[in-house]
Design a protein around this motif. Structure first.
Motif, mmCIF file in Angstrom:
data_model
loop_
_atom_site.group_PDB
_atom_site.id
_atom_site.type_symbol
_atom_site.label_atom_id
_atom_site.label_comp_id
_atom_site.label_asym_id
_atom_site.label_seq_id
_atom_site.Cartn_x
_atom_site.Cartn_y
_atom_site.Cartn_z
ATOM 1 N N SER A 1 -64.974 -67.359 -33.056
ATOM 2 C CA SER A 1 -65.507 -68.712 -33.222
ATOM 3 C C SER A 1 -67.026 -68.760 -33.351
ATOM 4 O O SER A 1 -67.559 -69.676 -34.001
ATOM 5 C CB SER A 1 -65.068 -69.589 -32.044
ATOM 6 N N PHE A 2 -67.750 -67.801 -32.779
ATOM 7 C CA PHE A 2 -69.219 -67.918 -32.801
ATOM 8 C C PHE A 2 -69.796 -67.905 -34.211
ATOM 9 O O PHE A 2 -70.683 -68.704 -34.513
ATOM 10 C CB PHE A 2 -69.868 -66.817 -31.961
ATOM 11 N N PRO A 3 -69.363 -67.009 -35.132
ATOM 12 C CA PRO A 3 -69.918 -67.072 -36.493
ATOM 13 C C PRO A 3 -69.685 -68.418 -37.164
ATOM 14 O O PRO A 3 -70.537 -68.890 -37.937
ATOM 15 C CB PRO A 3 -69.179 -65.944 -37.231
ATOM 16 N N LEU A 4 -68.560 -69.057 -36.872
ATOM 17 C CA LEU A 4 -68.264 -70.356 -37.489
ATOM 18 C C LEU A 4 -69.117 -71.459 -36.866
ATOM 19 O O LEU A 4 -69.508 -72.413 -37.554
ATOM 20 C CB LEU A 4 -66.779 -70.667 -37.333
ATOM 21 N N ILE A 5 -69.395 -71.347 -35.575
ATOM 22 C CA ILE A 5 -70.312 -72.283 -34.934
ATOM 23 C C ILE A 5 -71.687 -72.189 -35.584
ATOM 24 O O ILE A 5 -72.352 -73.203 -35.853
ATOM 25 C CB ILE A 5 -70.399 -71.983 -33.427
ATOM 26 N N ALA A 6 -72.137 -70.971 -35.854
ATOM 27 C CA ALA A 6 -73.451 -70.779 -36.478
ATOM 28 C C ALA A 6 -73.483 -71.376 -37.885
ATOM 29 O O ALA A 6 -74.468 -72.033 -38.278
ATOM 30 C CB ALA A 6 -73.788 -69.287 -36.524
ATOM 31 N N ILE A 7 -72.418 -71.169 -38.654
ATOM 32 C CA ILE A 7 -72.346 -71.736 -40.001
ATOM 33 C C ILE A 7 -72.359 -73.261 -39.939
ATOM 34 O O ILE A 7 -73.021 -73.936 -40.750
ATOM 35 C CB ILE A 7 -71.072 -71.239 -40.716
ATOM 36 N N ASN A 8 -71.652 -73.841 -38.979
ATOM 37 C CA ASN A 8 -71.619 -75.294 -38.828
ATOM 38 C C ASN A 8 -73.014 -75.849 -38.562
ATOM 39 O O ASN A 8 -73.436 -76.835 -39.184
ATOM 40 C CB ASN A 8 -70.664 -75.658 -37.691
ATOM 41 N N THR B 1 -73.455 -55.130 -41.001
ATOM 42 C CA THR B 1 -73.223 -54.930 -39.572
ATOM 43 C C THR B 1 -73.903 -56.000 -38.727
ATOM 44 O O THR B 1 -73.533 -56.196 -37.570
ATOM 45 C CB THR B 1 -73.741 -53.549 -39.130
ATOM 46 N N TRP B 2 -74.905 -56.689 -39.270
ATOM 47 C CA TRP B 2 -75.518 -57.787 -38.532
ATOM 48 C C TRP B 2 -74.501 -58.888 -38.219
ATOM 49 O O TRP B 2 -74.636 -59.584 -37.221
ATOM 50 C CB TRP B 2 -76.691 -58.372 -39.332
ATOM 51 N N MET B 3 -73.514 -59.053 -39.077
ATOM 52 C CA MET B 3 -72.462 -60.028 -38.833
ATOM 53 C C MET B 3 -71.245 -59.393 -38.175
ATOM 54 O O MET B 3 -70.624 -59.958 -37.273
ATOM 55 C CB MET B 3 -72.045 -60.682 -40.158
ATOM 56 N N VAL B 4 -70.909 -58.191 -38.604
ATOM 57 C CA VAL B 4 -69.704 -57.524 -38.104
ATOM 58 C C VAL B 4 -69.769 -57.309 -36.602
ATOM 59 O O VAL B 4 -68.762 -57.445 -35.901
ATOM 60 C CB VAL B 4 -69.516 -56.172 -38.834
ATOM 61 N N ARG B 5 -70.953 -57.004 -36.081
ATOM 62 C CA ARG B 5 -71.078 -56.677 -34.663
ATOM 63 C C ARG B 5 -70.672 -57.824 -33.751
ATOM 64 O O ARG B 5 -70.244 -57.598 -32.614
ATOM 65 C CB ARG B 5 -72.523 -56.259 -34.337
ATOM 66 N N TRP B 6 -70.766 -59.067 -34.227
ATOM 67 C CA TRP B 6 -70.404 -60.208 -33.390
ATOM 68 C C TRP B 6 -68.899 -60.300 -33.161
ATOM 69 O O TRP B 6 -68.458 -60.838 -32.162
ATOM 70 C CB TRP B 6 -70.902 -61.510 -34.023
ATOM 71 N N SER B 7 -68.119 -59.793 -34.088
ATOM 72 C CA SER B 7 -66.677 -60.024 -34.044
ATOM 73 C C SER B 7 -65.850 -58.767 -33.835
ATOM 74 O O SER B 7 -64.650 -58.872 -33.567
ATOM 75 C CB SER B 7 -66.233 -60.701 -35.361
ATOM 76 N N VAL C 1 -81.047 -65.935 -49.559
ATOM 77 C CA VAL C 1 -81.583 -64.834 -48.742
ATOM 78 C C VAL C 1 -80.526 -64.328 -47.776
ATOM 79 O O VAL C 1 -80.343 -63.111 -47.596
ATOM 80 C CB VAL C 1 -82.839 -65.313 -47.990
ATOM 81 N N LEU C 2 -79.796 -65.228 -47.128
ATOM 82 C CA LEU C 2 -78.737 -64.816 -46.209
ATOM 83 C C LEU C 2 -77.632 -64.060 -46.936
ATOM 84 O O LEU C 2 -77.085 -63.081 -46.415
ATOM 85 C CB LEU C 2 -78.155 -66.048 -45.508
ATOM 86 N N ILE C 3 -77.291 -64.517 -48.135
ATOM 87 C CA ILE C 3 -76.243 -63.850 -48.916
ATOM 88 C C ILE C 3 -76.631 -62.405 -49.221
ATOM 89 O O ILE C 3 -75.807 -61.493 -49.124
ATOM 90 C CB ILE C 3 -75.975 -64.644 -50.213
ATOM 91 N N VAL C 4 -77.883 -62.188 -49.571
ATOM 92 C CA VAL C 4 -78.339 -60.834 -49.886
ATOM 93 C C VAL C 4 -78.479 -59.999 -48.612
ATOM 94 O O VAL C 4 -78.064 -58.833 -48.565
ATOM 95 C CB VAL C 4 -79.670 -60.884 -50.657
ATOM 96 N N LEU C 5 -79.051 -60.570 -47.567
ATOM 97 C CA LEU C 5 -79.263 -59.813 -46.339
ATOM 98 C C LEU C 5 -77.947 -59.331 -45.737
ATOM 99 O O LEU C 5 -77.818 -58.162 -45.336
ATOM 100 C CB LEU C 5 -80.017 -60.673 -45.319
ATOM 101 N N LEU C 6 -76.959 -60.226 -45.656
ATOM 102 C CA LEU C 6 -75.663 -59.834 -45.099
ATOM 103 C C LEU C 6 -74.901 -58.908 -46.044
ATOM 104 O O LEU C 6 -74.010 -58.176 -45.617
ATOM 105 C CB LEU C 6 -74.827 -61.065 -44.782
ATOM 106 N N GLY C 7 -75.248 -58.942 -47.337
ATOM 107 C CA GLY C 7 -74.642 -58.009 -48.271
ATOM 108 C C GLY C 7 -75.209 -56.614 -48.137
ATOM 109 O O GLY C 7 -74.492 -55.619 -48.267
#
Length: 510
Positions: free
Chosen positions: A88-95, A475-481, A465-471
């Motif tokens: 749920s945390f990544p979705l909270i951040a997107i919201n 692992t910056w996103m993967v590590r949360w989940s 910028v976020l699209i490129v950075l996470l691409g």
């Protein structure tokens, strides 16, 4: 700590709605500016608080963090129970992020600004409540409450057919709510649970013959919300008639309530029934992917094309969820975040094109990338967005789709290959969009276009910028989940699809 994510925007909505208006008229530029500034301030505080929680979040913990529990209505078994984990945390951040972007991107001369900004903030609070709820009935309440502001935002500030689109959306999602409530009630009654508190072991003792009907109800409810074919018809109409900021929220956040519900209340609550229905779910995912992609190819309206693209990309999430392995669950979460960022970027850019050129018809627009008289910055960002959606390496769309296909091929090789065809079709319809509208000789419609201000570019640049950075660094996103998905699948190892259909699941994402 979690309640602040819910009640801050809701109280902010009340503050915007009842902010004193010292002008004699019902509408003035000063009043509109004050409402916008206050709403944007609340949204920024919400985003900052989300970042604060992100800094304190412990990715190595697979369970719930910062849990809150208060008895509410004992007679109904309703509790105020909140929690957040890697799902749920990544979705909270997107919201939080997209709410701030939607408010910032709204027309400064919007009519009835008090109501407009109040509804957006109220919507943000309700969505946060749904993602944080650890009580089935509490989730249902927030799930239903978010319908009210979204319906009004489409019905009041939408296009010419806004009444039809808003009513269609309301009918579909009301049916979704009925099915969801019936499923939750059936689950609690059959298990003789004393309350509606979320418990992954709740249905463990239920026979499979009882689990499957409940899961079917949950699948239908969230299939409408996601939406998946054939329950998708409300989405293109809603997107076409909604204003640009509302389309950003609808595609980037609200559709994720459906996919989140599939994971949290389908896969996690009823894993044995999920494993039994997994092959059918994989087929359903293929149908949604191919139908959405082929329908997008047939469109000439940019906004409708992006809307059908959302239908297709939701199918990837269902395919990953059907495989039910730690890696596939991680892939589903990553795809939700990826689609939220990319779809928000595309809808923002389509909105700018419509405002400046007065049309979204790709058969009438040409040469928008012209550096002198076109929209070169918007066109460049559009090219980046469609490349990300088509899964070009180096962008977040590639990582999410690669994870989906990597984690599902061993379980569903044919379905995975067919979904790969859907990725190829994504490149086809977005190539048609870019080639016809942005390249070529200038169309008479795009001559002497009004200049694009930096205020129109900033939100799109931030998303790009976020699209490129996470691409580049997923692992910056993967590590949360990652730990959460591993922990979820360890709870019911006997029910994994891997063992139901006899295959060896791939190793976890490194």
């Amino acid at each position: 700590m979690l309640s602040a994510l819910i009640w801050l925007p809701i109280l902010g909505a009340a503050g915007v709605g009842f902010w004193p208006n010292f002008s004699k008229s019902d509408f003035s530029e000063q009043d509109s500016a004050r409402c916008r500034t206050l709403a944007l301030g609340v949204a920024i505080v919400e985003l900052v608080w989300t970042l604060v929680l992100g800094v304190q979040f412990h990715p190595e913990i697979g369970g719930m963090q910062w849990s809150e529990f208060f008895p509410w209505i004992d007679a109904l078994g309703l509790t105020y129970s909140l929690g957040v984990d890697g799902i749920s945390f990544p979705l909270i951040a997107i919201n939080s992020l997209l709410t701030a972007i939607a408010i910032y991107s709204s027309d400064r001369a919007i009519q009835r600004p008090r109501l407009y900004y109040s509804l957006i903030l109220f919507l943000c609070g309700c969505v946060a409540g749904a993602f944080l709820a650890q009580d089935l009935l509490l989730f249902f309440l927030f799930y239903e409450l978010e319908l009210i502001p979204l319906y009004l935002l489409i019905a009041i500030w939408g296009g010419k057919r806004r009444g039809y689109a808003a009513t269609k959306f309301l009918i579909y999602t009301a049916i979704s709510g009925i099915l969801l409530l019936a499923s939750f009630l059936g689950l609690v009654l059959l298990t003789h649970a004393p309350d509606f508190v979320y418990n992954p072991q709740l249905a463990e003792a239920l026979p499979l013959s009882s689990q499957i009907p409940i899961l079917v109800g949950i699948l239908l409810a969230f299939g409408i919300k996601t939406p998946l074919v054939p329950f998708h018809t409300w989405l293109p109409d809603a997107h076409v008639e909604a204003s640009t900021p509302i389309s950003v929220l609808l595609a980037g956040v609200l559709l994720k309530l459906g996919t989140y519900g599939l994971l949290r209340f389908g896969l996690c609550l009823l894993p044995q029934a999920w494993a039994r229905l997994a092959p059918a779910l994989a087929v359903w995912a293929v149908i949604s992917v191919l139908y959405g992609a082929l329908s997008a190819i047939a469109q000439t309206d940019m906004k409708k094309m992006v809307a059908f693209s959302s239908v297709a990309h939701m199918g990837y999430i269902l395919l990953a969820a059907a495989a039910a392995t730690p890696l596939s669950l991680l892939a589903a979460i990553f795809q939700m975040v990826s689609h939220g960022l990319i779809s928000a970027l595309l809808f923002l850019l389509v909105g700018v094109v419509y405002v400046k050129a007065g049309s979204r018809d790709i058969t009438q627009l040409r040469g928008l990338l012209n550096p002198e008289r076109g929209l070169p910055m918007i066109g460049s960002l559009m090219v980046l967005g469609v490349m990300a959606s088509a899964g070009i390496p180096g962008m977040v769309g590639f990582v999410s789709e690669f994870l989906v296909f990597r984690s599902t091929y061993a379980a569903f090789p044919v379905q995975t290959l067919l979904c790969m065809v859907g990725t190829g079709l994504t490149a086809v319809y977005f190539l048609l969009l870019v080639n016809q509208a942005f390249f070529g000789r200038l169309s008479p419609l795009v001559e002497d276009l009004p200049p694009v201000q930096w205020s129109d570019r900033v939100p799109a640049i931030a998303l790009a910028v976020l699209i490129v950075l996470l691409g580049v660094q997923p692992t910056w996103m993967v590590r949360w989940s990652e730990q959460t998905t591993t922990a979820v699948m360890k709870v019911f190892p006997q029910a994994q699809v891997a063992q139901v259909i006899n295959f060896s699941p791939p190793s976890q994402f490194p």
